[in-house]
Scaffold this active site. Structure first.
Site, PDB file in Angstrom:
ATOM      1  N   GLU A  44      -1.808  -9.216   3.921  1.00 30.63           N
ATOM      2  CA  GLU A  44      -1.834  -9.636   5.338  1.00 30.63           C
ATOM      3  C   GLU A  44      -3.248  -9.671   5.918  1.00 30.63           C
ATOM      4  O   GLU A  44      -3.512 -10.447   6.834  1.00 30.63           O
ATOM      5  CB  GLU A  44      -0.898  -8.745   6.177  1.00 30.63           C
ATOM      6  CG  GLU A  44      -1.421  -7.361   6.540  1.00 30.63           C
ATOM      7  CD  GLU A  44      -1.485  -6.376   5.379  1.00 30.63           C
ATOM      8  OE1 GLU A  44      -0.983  -6.696   4.283  1.00 30.63           O
ATOM      9  OE2 GLU A  44      -2.052  -5.282   5.563  1.00 30.63           O
ATOM     10  N   CYS A  98       0.846  -1.209   0.000  1.00 27.85           N
ATOM     11  CA  CYS A  98       0.000   0.000   0.000  1.00 27.85           C
ATOM     12  C   CYS A  98       0.879   1.257   0.000  1.00 27.85           C
ATOM     13  O   CYS A  98       1.531   1.531  -0.988  1.00 27.85           O
ATOM     14  CB  CYS A  98      -0.974  -0.047   1.184  1.00 27.85           C
ATOM     15  SG  CYS A  98      -2.351   1.108   0.991  1.00 27.85           S
ATOM     16  N   HIS A 147      -3.535  -5.434   0.193  1.00 26.42           N
ATOM     17  CA  HIS A 147      -3.036  -5.868   1.512  1.00 26.42           C
ATOM     18  C   HIS A 147      -3.123  -7.379   1.705  1.00 26.42           C
ATOM     19  O   HIS A 147      -4.118  -7.872   2.236  1.00 26.42           O
ATOM     20  CB  HIS A 147      -3.866  -5.194   2.609  1.00 26.42           C
ATOM     21  CG  HIS A 147      -3.551  -3.752   2.816  1.00 26.42           C
ATOM     22  ND1 HIS A 147      -2.703  -3.309   3.807  1.00 26.42           N
ATOM     23  CD2 HIS A 147      -3.961  -2.648   2.155  1.00 26.42           C
ATOM     24  CE1 HIS A 147      -2.605  -1.992   3.752  1.00 26.42           C
ATOM     25  NE2 HIS A 147      -3.363  -1.560   2.756  1.00 26.42           N
TER      26      HIS A 147
END
Ligand SMILES: *[C@@H]1O[C@H](CO)[C@@H](O)[C@H](O)[C@H]1NC(C)=O
Ligand SMILES: *[C@@H]1O[C@H](CO)[C@@H](O)[C@H](O)[C@H]1NC(C)=O
Length: 322
Positions: free
Chosen positions: A251, A138, A249
């Site tokens: 994660e 990001c 993202h």
């Protein structure tokens, strides 16, 4: 779309012919001895929301830490208050750097200033055959484009709280990042909303293609369409350097749970997150930087800190504050 479908058919065909060969073969990058005790550094974020201020001046969401730990790495949190010489010492000890998401300014923040120190050290090291990977998620991707060009190339590319499939480019299939992905996961990536986006700004495909420095440094592996129609770069990797960027993202797929947020949690979403974490940590295993003693190493790791429960005042489950 037509071009992609055609390419895809050729790819599938080729894949059927060479599947047994490719399954038997470790990725070229993994040949040779590996450092199986990698430590990846994470720079703390310095723009803190009002609700977070009572806990500390900088922070690292635990989701990024778990992401790296899940793939067999340990994590060193890196504060933004050291001297350049101290960062040089840290660089010689860690095996890669993760630039996380956040709201720091590209030109003026401590986050960016410190990232630039590591970026320059990494260029020199990699040029000398001393592998040092960097991953930007990001804001981290945006920062990589700033570090490479010295220019803030961001424009409005809103994709706020949207899970999207990737529009993969032809290069994606032979890329370092995706080459070890099973075929069915590649198909899922392009058809299912497996990538969580939480951004207002990004680098458009056009800005990227118009910029000679970016074009020669990175390959675009995927694009996406923002809610204003802008086509933005969603995944990229270095052509020469082991530097990787995702505007989305990975994660969150495994480590964030706020029900108001579009966090993909399907089996394929989890696989994508795991595969990319494993990929990056494997890049870190190619680095032989190490601490000067077990005591110094132990004192530097994130295990010395306790995350704070934060699901009731942020969209993060837990945050490490510094
Ligand atoms: C992929 O690209 C095509 C053509 O540029 C576009 O119509 C489509 O909306 C894009 N898909 C995604 C998920 O961004
Ligand atoms: C969040 O939860 C923790 C632990 O239950 C509590 O101590 C804290 O006061 C809560 N914070 C807010 C802002 O509600």
């Amino acid at each position: 779309m037509q071009g992609f479908a055609m390419f895809s058919a050729v790819f599938l065909l080729c894949c059927q012919l060479c599947v047994s060969w490719s399954n038997a073969r470790p990725s070229a990058r993994n040949l040779g001895p590996m450092n199986n005790r990698p430590i990846i550094g994470i720079l703390t974020q310095d723009v803190v929301d009002d609700e977070m201020k009572p806990f500390g001046k900088t922070y690292i969401p635990s989701s990024y830490v778990k992401y790296l730990e899940s793939a067999g790495s340990r994590v060193m949190p890196i504060r933004l208050t050291h001297t350049p010489e101290e960062y040089e010492d840290i660089f010689k000890r860690i095996n890669g750097l993760l630039l996380i998401g956040g709201a720091s300014a590209l030109e003026t923040s401590d986050f960016s200033r410190v990232a630039q120190i590591f970026y320059r050290l990494a260029l020199t090291a990699n040029d000398a055959g001393d592998v040092f990977p960097i991953w930007g998620t990001c804001l981290g991707l945006q920062l990589l484009t700033y570090l490479v060009t010295g220019e803030n190339l961001l424009t409005k590319t809103p994709a706020e709280n949207m899970a999207l499939p990737l529009n993969l480019t032809a290069e994606a299939h032979s890329s370092q990042m995706f080459r070890s992905f099973p075929r069915e996961v590649m198909t899922a990536l392009t058809h299912e909303p497996l990538t969580g986006n939480f951004h207002n700004y990004g680098v458009t495909e056009k800005t990227f293609m118009d910029n000679k420095e970016l074009q020669s440094f990175f390959s675009i592996l995927s694009t996406n369409v923002a809610s204003n129609g802008a086509v933005f770069v969603s995944t990229m990797e270095g052509k020469k350097y082991p530097f990787y960027g995702v505007q989305w993202h990975p994660e969150v797929n495994r480590f964030m749970w706020n029900t108001k947020m579009s966090f993909p949690h399907s089996p394929n979403a989890v696989r994508v997150s795991s595969l990319l974490a494993e990929f990056f940590v494997n890049e870190g295993r190619r680095s032989w930087h190490s601490f000067s003693s077990p005591e110094e190493e132990a004192a530097s790791l994130i295990y010395n800190y306790t995350p704070t429960y934060s699901a009731n005042f942020t969209s993060y489950q837990q945050i490490y504050f510094f």
